[in-house]
Scaffold this motif. Structure first.
Motif, mmCIF file in Angstrom:
data_model
loop_
_atom_site.group_PDB
_atom_site.id
_atom_site.type_symbol
_atom_site.label_atom_id
_atom_site.label_comp_id
_atom_site.label_asym_id
_atom_site.label_seq_id
_atom_site.Cartn_x
_atom_site.Cartn_y
_atom_site.Cartn_z
ATOM 1 N N ASP A 288 0.823 -0.736 0.090
ATOM 2 C CA ASP A 288 0.182 -0.426 0.168
ATOM 3 C C ASP A 288 0.401 1.315 0.467
ATOM 4 O O ASP A 288 2.211 1.547 0.118
ATOM 5 N N CYS A 289 0.033 2.720 -0.623
ATOM 6 C CA CYS A 289 1.095 3.739 -0.234
ATOM 7 C C CYS A 289 1.233 4.494 1.041
ATOM 8 O O CYS A 289 0.100 3.793 1.873
ATOM 9 N N HIS A 290 2.422 5.464 0.927
ATOM 10 C CA HIS A 290 2.424 5.897 2.536
ATOM 11 C C HIS A 290 2.198 5.752 3.281
ATOM 12 O O HIS A 290 1.853 6.199 4.240
ATOM 13 N N VAL A 291 2.819 4.463 3.663
ATOM 14 C CA VAL A 291 3.399 3.905 4.948
ATOM 15 C C VAL A 291 3.926 4.655 5.801
ATOM 16 O O VAL A 291 3.699 5.293 6.967
ATOM 17 N N ILE A 292 5.072 4.688 5.549
ATOM 18 C CA ILE A 292 6.083 6.254 5.938
ATOM 19 C C ILE A 292 5.702 7.016 5.301
ATOM 20 O O ILE A 292 5.960 7.508 4.213
ATOM 21 N N ASN A 293 5.608 8.021 6.472
ATOM 22 C CA ASN A 293 5.217 9.843 5.442
ATOM 23 C C ASN A 293 5.430 10.999 6.528
ATOM 24 O O ASN A 293 6.324 10.387 7.708
ATOM 25 N N LYS A 294 5.414 11.641 5.948
ATOM 26 C CA LYS A 294 5.803 12.841 6.166
ATOM 27 C C LYS A 294 5.506 13.023 7.849
ATOM 28 O O LYS A 294 5.890 13.915 8.810
ATOM 29 N N ASP A 295 4.330 12.260 8.168
ATOM 30 C CA ASP A 295 3.560 12.499 9.506
ATOM 31 C C ASP A 295 4.648 11.949 10.346
ATOM 32 O O ASP A 295 5.142 12.019 11.748
ATOM 33 N N HIS A 296 5.456 11.125 9.654
ATOM 34 C CA HIS A 296 7.073 10.337 10.815
ATOM 35 C C HIS A 296 7.761 10.689 10.517
ATOM 36 O O HIS A 296 8.832 11.202 11.256
ATOM 37 N N PHE A 297 8.224 11.684 9.040
ATOM 38 C CA PHE A 297 10.368 11.542 8.685
ATOM 39 C C PHE A 297 10.368 12.476 10.599
ATOM 40 O O PHE A 297 11.017 12.789 10.390
ATOM 41 N N LEU A 298 9.238 13.709 10.236
ATOM 42 C CA LEU A 298 10.367 14.566 11.592
ATOM 43 C C LEU A 298 10.807 13.561 12.570
ATOM 44 O O LEU A 298 10.864 14.167 14.117
ATOM 45 N N THR A 299 9.577 12.715 13.078
ATOM 46 C CA THR A 299 9.924 12.274 13.765
ATOM 47 C C THR A 299 10.879 10.232 13.734
ATOM 48 O O THR A 299 10.950 10.569 15.377
ATOM 49 N N GLU A 322 11.264 14.353 -0.189
ATOM 50 C CA GLU A 322 12.226 15.603 -0.740
ATOM 51 C C GLU A 322 11.417 16.993 -0.234
ATOM 52 O O GLU A 322 12.231 18.009 0.205
ATOM 53 N N ALA A 323 10.374 16.743 0.168
ATOM 54 C CA ALA A 323 9.558 18.077 -0.031
ATOM 55 C C ALA A 323 10.090 18.845 1.252
ATOM 56 O O ALA A 323 9.891 19.580 2.223
ATOM 57 N N THR A 324 10.050 18.421 2.460
ATOM 58 C CA THR A 324 10.571 18.085 3.484
ATOM 59 C C THR A 324 11.840 18.658 4.100
ATOM 60 O O THR A 324 11.973 18.921 5.601
ATOM 61 N N CYS A 325 12.814 17.884 3.529
ATOM 62 C CA CYS A 325 14.268 18.012 4.442
ATOM 63 C C CYS A 325 14.830 19.461 3.563
ATOM 64 O O CYS A 325 14.303 20.423 3.149
ATOM 65 N N VAL A 326 15.620 19.821 4.074
ATOM 66 C CA VAL A 326 16.714 21.042 4.250
ATOM 67 C C VAL A 326 17.711 20.772 3.128
ATOM 68 O O VAL A 326 18.659 21.425 2.680
ATOM 69 N N ARG A 327 18.057 19.065 2.945
ATOM 70 C CA ARG A 327 19.038 19.246 2.365
ATOM 71 C C ARG A 327 19.931 17.756 1.709
ATOM 72 O O ARG A 327 18.688 16.694 1.862
ATOM 73 N N LYS A 328 19.922 17.118 0.596
ATOM 74 C CA LYS A 328 19.525 16.387 0.564
ATOM 75 C C LYS A 328 21.015 15.530 0.098
ATOM 76 O O LYS A 328 21.831 16.272 -1.402
ATOM 77 N N ARG A 329 21.379 14.317 -0.139
ATOM 78 C CA ARG A 329 23.519 14.314 -0.984
ATOM 79 C C ARG A 329 23.074 12.859 -1.188
ATOM 80 O O ARG A 329 22.510 11.976 0.085
ATOM 81 N N GLN A 330 23.461 12.337 -2.194
ATOM 82 C CA GLN A 330 23.861 11.049 -2.660
ATOM 83 C C GLN A 330 25.357 10.711 -1.488
ATOM 84 O O GLN A 330 27.140 10.851 -1.357
ATOM 85 N N ILE A 331 25.048 9.419 -0.475
ATOM 86 C CA ILE A 331 25.931 9.971 0.023
ATOM 87 C C ILE A 331 27.076 8.133 -0.031
ATOM 88 O O ILE A 331 28.663 8.276 0.438
ATOM 89 N N ARG A 332 26.113 7.513 -0.280
ATOM 90 C CA ARG A 332 27.148 6.317 -0.785
ATOM 91 C C ARG A 332 26.035 5.647 -1.710
ATOM 92 O O ARG A 332 25.020 6.202 -2.004
ATOM 93 N N GLU A 333 26.530 4.421 -3.016
ATOM 94 C CA GLU A 333 25.662 3.908 -3.931
ATOM 95 C C GLU A 333 24.297 3.421 -2.976
ATOM 96 O O GLU A 333 24.896 2.790 -2.598
ATOM 97 N N ARG A 345 19.163 13.086 10.314
ATOM 98 C CA ARG A 345 19.689 12.427 9.161
ATOM 99 C C ARG A 345 19.050 11.011 8.551
ATOM 100 O O ARG A 345 18.508 10.641 9.568
ATOM 101 N N ILE A 346 17.692 11.380 7.180
ATOM 102 C CA ILE A 346 17.003 10.108 6.821
ATOM 103 C C ILE A 346 17.764 9.230 5.264
ATOM 104 O O ILE A 346 18.188 9.994 4.686
ATOM 105 N N ASN A 347 18.077 8.190 6.222
ATOM 106 C CA ASN A 347 18.727 7.567 5.425
ATOM 107 C C ASN A 347 17.989 6.849 3.776
ATOM 108 O O ASN A 347 17.362 5.459 4.931
ATOM 109 N N LEU A 348 17.229 7.081 2.921
ATOM 110 C CA LEU A 348 16.384 6.383 2.068
ATOM 111 C C LEU A 348 17.141 5.830 1.357
ATOM 112 O O LEU A 348 18.290 6.115 0.783
ATOM 113 N N LEU A 349 16.715 4.623 1.165
ATOM 114 C CA LEU A 349 17.523 2.977 0.275
ATOM 115 C C LEU A 349 16.744 2.690 -0.866
ATOM 116 O O LEU A 349 15.820 3.062 -1.176
#
Ligand code: ADE
Length: 434
Positions: A288-299, A322-333, A345-349
């Motif tokens: 299903d969609c948006h199981v982890i969403n804006k409500d959770h990113f800041l927590t 993307e909309a709620t972050c202040v910075r984004k960078r590819q830290i490794r592959e 920092r939240i790491n999205l794989l």
């Protein structure tokens, strides 16, 4: 690398073939990797040997939209041995193994349209190239072929005798098409075979998801808090393998039965809003969609690692991130680090796409052996029953499912008991009680 090649088949006939793969020069590496996988696919090998003799798919044009992996390559070789004319595209933009795609073109004469990392537009261009071959059978993993045929390529419907579907998400989509009365040909839900979901979804997803997370992060799982969102077959597999690696597993669910099962399996169960505050790793496998969403990113905790192993990349709200972050960078592959306004920092794989195929190689071959045995026998079943099956979503016939289990056990050197006449009689009688 768009190309047209002159191909000579085993009978010495020449034909031209279009393809689009990343680099045809990767073919030799791909061929060795396919051989390696095939060594662990004994059930499919038996089917391939029989197909070679009997040619049950002779003259059948088959369009496949599957993850282009070594295991899929062996399935393609099996279907071709059965006489099918195949074209293959990817069922996910990030899951293609480019060396495998090149080898299928160069060594097997199979037109492949798939490049790892292709954008959405190329993904659909490739899918349409496969549909241009005017298939009689569709073989889907996620139902994109079937949904494109029903929405944009309806002129293809007349010659289609049926399709097969590999995954839970696809079966859900197709069942809702059938329920709405819009499905126009029969589909065999390979996913629902016992020898598919009980092993592929559970042990396959379990192992390959952890493989993907570990390859992407090289982080320690032991002692971590590992949140599994969804406790279907995939969730059960991911949870048990994470527990086996020493993680403290937390499960989130919406279904009381599955939540209860997870609890009795020994895991903590809680809503995602609570789990978000304590997890080190998060894996979504809900469908299903948006199981982890804006409500959770800041927590989320600083350094939290989030990824998805469900079919579509909708389970994590990546746009919201993307909309709620202040910075984004590819830290490794395979790892993009998002910094939030609270400094965490939240790491999205793997861009939120299936991590087991994006960062690893998908399920191991010994488990795909059964899934793809189901695919091959289902394609044969569609041909044998041409014109006899009503429109609808069908189970793989029980006798095929059991036969695959029997062959797998033999290949593993495992013998089982058979009922004695007395036991058979007992099971069939209702008179003997207390
Ligand atoms: N889905 C998950 N793992 C896979 C694999 N190895 N090959 C094809 N499809 C898959």
């Amino acid at each position: 690398m768009l190309g047209t090649t002159l191909y000579i088949d085993k009978l010495g006939e020449y034909f031209t073939m279009n393809y689009d793969v990343k680099d045809i020069n990767l073919a030799e590496k791909g061929q060795l990797r396919i051989e390696w996988a095939a060594q662990n696919m004994p059930v499919l090998k038996q089917i391939k040997d029989r197909f070679e003799k009997e040619k049950p798919l002779a003259g059948v044009r088959l369009a496949a939209c599957l993850h282009v992996t070594t295991e899929t390559a062996y399935l393609m070789q099996t279907l071709k041995a059965g006489g099918a004319e195949i074209a293959l595209c990817a069922s996910n933009p990030l899951s293609t193994q480019d060396d495998v795609a090149a080898s299928l073109v160069k060594h097997d004469g199979i037109p492949v349209f798939a490049i790892k990392g292709e954008d959405n537009q190329t993904y659909y261009k490739h899918l349409n190239s496969v549909l241009d071959t005017k298939p009689m059978i569709t073989m889907d993993d996620g139902a994109d072929l079937v949904s494109s045929i029903h929405s944009e390529r309806t002129n293809l419907l007349a010659q289609i005798l049926g399709g097969t579907e590999e995954t839970t998400t696809g079966v859900i989509r197709l069942s809702s098409m059938a329920k709405d009365g819009v499905l126009k040909f029969p589909i065999i839900a390979v996913n629902d075979a016992f020898t598919k979901h009980c092993f592929d979804n559970r042990y396959g997803t379990g192992q390959s998801t952890l493989d993907g997370i570990i390859r992407a992060t090289n982080r320690m799982l032991a002692g971590s808090t590992f949140v599994v969102c969804g406790y279907g077959w995939c969730g059960r597999g991911v949870a048990s393998r994470a527990e086996g690696m020493g993680a403290n597993v937390v499960v989130t669910e919406i279904d009381p039965l599955k939540a209860l099962e997870a609890t009795m399996d020994g895991y903590r169960v809680m809503p995602i809003a609570e789990a978000a505050k304590i997890g080190d790793f998060f894996v979504t496998v809900t469908g299903d969609c948006h199981v982890i969403n804006k409500d959770h990113f800041l927590t989320l905790k600083d350094g939290a690692i989030i990824c998805n192993s469900g079919h579509f990349d909708v389970e994590i709200d990546v746009k919201g991130l993307e909309a709620t972050c202040v910075r984004k960078r590819q830290i490794r592959e395979f790892v993009v680090e998002y910094t939030m306004k609270n400094g965490h920092r939240i790491n999205l794989l793997g861009e939120g796409r299936l991590i087991n195929l994006a960062a690893a190689e998908g399920h191991p071959s010994s488990v795909m052996d059964m899934s793809f045995a189901n695919q091959s026998l289902s394609a044969e079943h569609l041909v044998k029953n041409k014109g006899k099956m009503n429109i609808g979503v069908y189970k793989v016939p029980d006798e095929l499912d059991k036969e695959i289990a029997r062959l797998k056990l033999i290949s593993m050197g495992i013998n089982i008991d058979v009922l004695t006449t007395e036991q058979e009689h007992y099971l069939n009688s209702w008179t003997s009680g207390t």
